[in-house]
Motif scaffolding. Structure first.
Motif, short mmCIF file in Angstrom:
data_model
loop_
_atom_site.label_atom_id
_atom_site.label_comp_id
_atom_site.label_asym_id
_atom_site.label_seq_id
_atom_site.Cartn_x
_atom_site.Cartn_y
_atom_site.Cartn_z
N LEU A 267 39.53 36.58 59.13
CA LEU A 267 40.56 37.27 59.88
C LEU A 267 41.20 36.27 60.83
CD1 LEU A 267 41.74 40.11 60.28
CD2 LEU A 267 39.98 40.54 61.98
N ARG B 42 43.79 50.04 56.29
CA ARG B 42 43.44 48.63 56.07
C ARG B 42 42.30 48.50 55.08
NH1 ARG B 42 47.11 49.17 60.25
NH2 ARG B 42 48.12 47.12 60.64
N VAL C 62 43.09 37.42 55.86
CA VAL C 62 44.14 38.21 56.51
C VAL C 62 44.80 37.30 57.55
CG1 VAL C 62 44.68 40.24 57.87
CG2 VAL C 62 42.88 40.35 56.14
N VAL D 138 47.55 40.09 53.34
CA VAL D 138 46.17 40.17 52.83
C VAL D 138 46.15 39.46 51.49
CG1 VAL D 138 44.29 41.70 52.14
CG2 VAL D 138 45.84 42.37 54.02
N ASN E 93 41.87 45.71 61.03
CA ASN E 93 41.30 44.92 59.93
C ASN E 93 39.85 44.53 60.19
OD1 ASN E 93 43.27 44.12 57.62
ND2 ASN E 93 44.52 44.05 59.48
N LEU F 96 42.32 45.96 51.88
CA LEU F 96 41.29 44.93 51.71
C LEU F 96 40.55 45.11 50.38
CD1 LEU F 96 39.87 44.81 55.36
CD2 LEU F 96 41.31 43.09 54.24
#
Length: 469
Positions: A68, A51, A115, A135, A79, A55
């Protein structure tokens, strides 16, 4: 014994290294979560690394901002830890918010990366979803404060507040948990029902569990039978962690099996009515622990053995005092981000807006409900918390909220076959006339926040009444 942070050999840090030292550290083969099968620390570290790559490819950097918005899931956990591992600020939005609410929150928070759920598989009653996330870069700005996490208050009494907590603050709360008698110990399990978007599930289950070597196991289905199946699935001791709403799930099981693994249930979020506590103890025979906390602070006081009900012991490292009937808790800085009421925090003390008392001899804290529950009726003082507790305890009343709306007004959810006339008769037997609700509105379902707390916002309750809910 639970490992206290002061004994780890590493000082609390504000940088991303705290994720490795406090949360991800441990033997590769140690199982830390159980979601559709065991997840050991090596697997979790791989998920976090994967992740992190995604990101960073979307533009997230140290000092950046991430929103998130995922249901509880392995994707959520990975995440969250990846965002912190990068050194970014992570804002948590409940996945159940409407598109209108999400748009308003994004405008308010201005993240650089979002996300969100892409594909969600499985039954909606799953406690942990099977999620493929998206994402997406977002036209926002870097973090304006040093906070590691941004949360929005539950909004049970009005508009939500933006609350920030630093990595050091989260570490301090995890450390408080390690020093509370009765918390799950290394090698035990937490059957988590509380949402990890909010502070009880986030710190009390996820962060504490990862640090202490306590296995986190959500039930496959968020039902009474599903919770008990999760307890029975392994032989190690299990603590069920949720809010009072979840006691109803377990109470719905007519004849629960014998479960020697069940160590206790611990709840937070709202006061547990005495009748509810008694019914749980009669059915399961294990302690019903109680916790008092706030999004702004985390856990403040506990009674995990049910020894002092309704009184609580302040958590290690925190001081609680009573001033003019209000409980205040020690906090070194204001937790609020952006515009806020300047009277809420000053000189190291946060006003909780909860009424209560502190026993000068023992230090035990008794929370009596919201401070605004004290009203005057014809010159006579009425504690709406007392009225609400009396109403909730009546046969046939499944949930209730009592407010002072020009007059004392009750909103109730009744069981099948119960009548409002019987409720009024029950109140007449138990409360003096000046205390009784002048208006009593029956709703098909009481509005609740995303954490399961009863909504006390007048406008929401009035709207539910108008809609015939």
């Amino acid at each position: 014994m639970t490992r206290h942070l002061a004994e780890t050999g590493s000082a609390p840090v504000a940088g991303p290294e705290w994720v490795d030292e406090i949360l991800l550290r441990g033997p590769d083969a140690q199982v830390c979560l159980h979601v559709d099968g065991p997840v050991d620390r090596a697997a979790l570290r791989r998920m976090v690394a994967e992740r992190r790559v995604r990101l960073e490819a979307a533009g997230l950097r140290a000092g950046g901002s991430l929103v998130l918005r995922l249901p509880p899931s392995l994707a959520y956990v990975a995440n969250l830890l990846a965002g912190w591992r990068i050194g970014a600020q992570v804002a948590l939005l409940d996945h159940r918010l409407t598109p209108f609410e999400v748009d308003a929150a994004l405008a308010r928070l201005a993240p650089q990366v979002v996300v969100a759920p892409g594909v969600v598989r499985g039954n909606p009653l799953r406690a942990f979803a099977d999620v493929e996330e998206t994402v997406t870069p977002h036209p926002g700005r870097p973090a304006a404060t040093p906070h590691a996490v941004i949360q929005l208050s539950s909004g049970s009494t009005g508009p939500s507040k933006v609350i920030g907590r630093t990595a050091a603050d989260l570490i301090a709360e995890v450390d408080r948990y390690t020093r509370i008698d009765g918390v799950p110990l290394p090698g035990e399990r937490i059957v988590v029902l509380a949402s990890m978007v909010h502070v009880l599930g986030l710190v009390g289950a996820l962060l504490y569990g990862l640090h202490a070597g306590v296995r986190i196991r959500p039930p496959e289905r968020l039902t009474g039978d599903g919770v008990l199946a999760a307890v029975a699935a392994e032989t190690s001791p299990a603590t069920v962690l949720g809010v009072p709403f979840h006691i109803g799930l377990l109470a719905s099981v007519a004849e629960p099996p014998r479960l020697p693994q069940l160590k206790r249930m611990t709840t937070g979020g709202e006061l547990v009515p005495a009748a509810t506590a008694t019914a749980f103890l009669d059915k399961y025979g294990v302690p019903l622990g109680n916790m008092w906390g706030m999004t702004e602070v985390g856990v403040i006081a506990t009674d995990l053995f049910g020894a002092h009900r309704p009184a609580l012991t302040p958590a290690p490292g925190l001081a609680v005092v009573e001033r003019a009937g209000e409980l205040l808790v020690s906090r070194p800085e204001s937790p609020y981000v952006g515009l806020s009421d300047p009277t809420r925090w000053s000189d190291g003390w946060l006003r909780t807006r909860d009424a209560g008392v502190v026993d000068p001899a023992t230090g035990l804290v008794t929370v009596k409900g919201r401070l605004d529950s004290q009203v005057s009726v014809g010159g006579l003082k009425v504690d709406l918390t007392e009225v609400e507790a009396t109403l909730t305890a009546l046969p046939g009343v499944e949930a209730a909220v009592v407010l002072h709306d020009d007059v004392i007004t009750g909103y109730v959810q009744l069981a099948t076959g119960a009548s409002v006339d019987a409720v009024r008769a029950g109140l007449a037997e138990r409360l003096a006339g000046y205390k009784r609700p002048r208006q009593l509105h029956v709703l098909a379902a009481m509005p609740r926040t995303t954490t399961g707390k009863l909504v006390r916002d007048r406008s929401v309750l009035r709207q539910a009444q108008r809609e015939g809910r």
